[in-house]
Design a protein around this motif. Structure first.
Motif, PDB file in Angstrom:
ATOM      1  N   TRP A  37       0.816  -1.206   0.000  1.00 50.25           N
ATOM      2  CA  TRP A  37       0.000   0.000   0.000  1.00 50.25           C
ATOM      3  C   TRP A  37       0.856   1.264   0.000  1.00 50.25           C
ATOM      4  O   TRP A  37       0.499   2.253  -0.642  1.00 50.25           O
ATOM      5  N   GLY A  38       1.988   1.250   0.680  1.00 49.37           N
ATOM      6  CA  GLY A  38       2.869   2.421   0.728  1.00 49.37           C
ATOM      7  C   GLY A  38       3.426   2.765  -0.642  1.00 49.37           C
ATOM      8  O   GLY A  38       3.496   3.931  -1.033  1.00 49.37           O
ATOM      9  N   CYS A  66      -4.983   0.154   0.216  1.00 45.03           N
ATOM     10  CA  CYS A  66      -4.992   0.607   1.615  1.00 45.03           C
ATOM     11  C   CYS A  66      -5.956  -0.225   2.455  1.00 45.03           C
ATOM     12  O   CYS A  66      -5.597  -0.691   3.540  1.00 45.03           O
ATOM     13  N   GLU A  67      -7.152  -0.421   1.938  1.00 46.29           N
ATOM     14  CA  GLU A  67      -8.168  -1.172   2.677  1.00 46.29           C
ATOM     15  C   GLU A  67      -7.713  -2.600   2.944  1.00 46.29           C
ATOM     16  O   GLU A  67      -7.814  -3.100   4.062  1.00 46.29           O
ATOM     17  N   SER A  69      -4.816  -3.736   3.205  1.00 44.86           N
ATOM     18  CA  SER A  69      -3.658  -3.774   4.109  1.00 44.86           C
ATOM     19  C   SER A  69      -4.024  -3.287   5.508  1.00 44.86           C
ATOM     20  O   SER A  69      -3.150  -3.075   6.339  1.00 44.86           O
ATOM     21  N   ARG A  71      -5.300  -0.400   6.321  1.00 46.54           N
ATOM     22  CA  ARG A  71      -5.101   1.050   6.450  1.00 46.54           C
ATOM     23  C   ARG A  71      -6.403   1.763   6.109  1.00 46.54           C
ATOM     24  O   ARG A  71      -6.505   2.509   5.152  1.00 46.54           O
ATOM     25  N   TRP A  72      -7.417   1.498   6.911  1.00 44.49           N
ATOM     26  CA  TRP A  72      -8.748   2.031   6.645  1.00 44.49           C
ATOM     27  C   TRP A  72      -8.788   3.543   6.632  1.00 44.49           C
ATOM     28  O   TRP A  72      -9.538   4.143   5.873  1.00 44.49           O
ATOM     29  N   GLU A  73      -7.944   4.192   7.482  1.00 44.88           N
ATOM     30  CA  GLU A  73      -7.937   5.658   7.513  1.00 44.88           C
ATOM     31  C   GLU A  73      -7.518   6.206   6.157  1.00 44.88           C
ATOM     32  O   GLU A  73      -8.133   7.128   5.624  1.00 44.88           O
ATOM     33  N   LYS A  74      -6.452   5.625   5.596  1.00 48.15           N
ATOM     34  CA  LYS A  74      -5.954   6.056   4.282  1.00 48.15           C
ATOM     35  C   LYS A  74      -6.986   5.763   3.197  1.00 48.15           C
ATOM     36  O   LYS A  74      -7.180   6.563   2.290  1.00 48.15           O
ATOM     37  N   ALA A 100     -13.676  -0.764   4.256  1.00 52.74           N
ATOM     38  CA  ALA A 100     -12.831   0.044   5.144  1.00 52.74           C
ATOM     39  C   ALA A 100     -13.625   0.494   6.370  1.00 52.74           C
ATOM     40  O   ALA A 100     -13.109   0.469   7.489  1.00 52.74           O
ATOM     41  N   GLN A 103     -13.793  -2.015   9.044  1.00 52.41           N
ATOM     42  CA  GLN A 103     -12.581  -2.082   9.853  1.00 52.41           C
ATOM     43  C   GLN A 103     -12.593  -1.060  10.973  1.00 52.41           C
ATOM     44  O   GLN A 103     -12.024  -1.293  12.031  1.00 52.41           O
ATOM     45  N   TRP A 107     -11.650  -1.085  15.302  1.00 50.56           N
ATOM     46  CA  TRP A 107     -10.598  -0.233  15.867  1.00 50.56           C
ATOM     47  C   TRP A 107     -10.960   0.164  17.299  1.00 50.56           C
ATOM     48  O   TRP A 107     -12.086   0.464  17.600  1.00 50.56           O
TER      49      TRP A 107
END
Length: 108
Positions: A37-38, A66-67, A69, A71-74, A100, A103, A107
Motif C-alpha cells: 500500500w505504501g 490501503c483497505e 492492508s 489502512r482504513w484511515e488512508k 474500510a 474495519q 478499531w
C-alpha cells in the motif's frame, strides 16, 4: 511484481516513452496485488507530480490497496480525495469504502 512495476514506471519517465494513466494504473494495481500500500501511495504521488490525470481505476486501486492492508484511515481519506477531485466513484469504490468502514468498527 511491485518492484518491477516501479522500475518500469521510472525507466519510462526517464526515456522518451510517455508515462500515462494506464501505465500508472498497472503499476499501482501490481502494488495492490503485492500488498504494498505504501508503494501504491508513492506511485499516486508521483502520478500527481507528473501531472498525469488519475481516474476511477487509479483511485480504486489505491483505495483497495490501503483497505486490504488494514489502512482504513488512508482508504477513507482516498475516497474523500476522489470525491473532492470530482472523479466518479463506481461500485468497486463503494465496496472498498464499505469494507474500510467495517474495519473502523474493529478499531479500539
Amino acid at each position: 511484481g511491485c518492484l518491477k512495476a516501479l522500475q518500469l514506471v521510472d525507466s519510462m519517465a526517464q526515456s522518451t516513452m510517455e508515462v500515462n494513466t494506464g501505465s500508472f494504473n498497472a503499476a499501482i494495481s501490481a502494488c495492490k496485488r503485492c500488498s504494498e500500500w505504501g508503494k501504491a501511495l508513492q506511485l499516486f504521488s508521483k502520478m500527481y507530480q507528473s501531472k498525469v490525470e488519475a481516474n476511477t481505476i487509479t483511485y480504486n486501486a489505491v483505495l483497495s490497496a490501503c483497505e486490504e492492508s488494514g489502512r482504513w484511515e488512508k482508504a477513507l481519506q482516498f475516497f474523500c480525495t476522489m470525491v473532492l477531485s470530482r472523479v466518479e466513484p463506481n461500485m468497486t469504490t463503494y465496496f472498498a469504502s464499505i469494507k474500510a468502514c467495517r474495519q473502523v468498527s474493529k478499531w479500539q
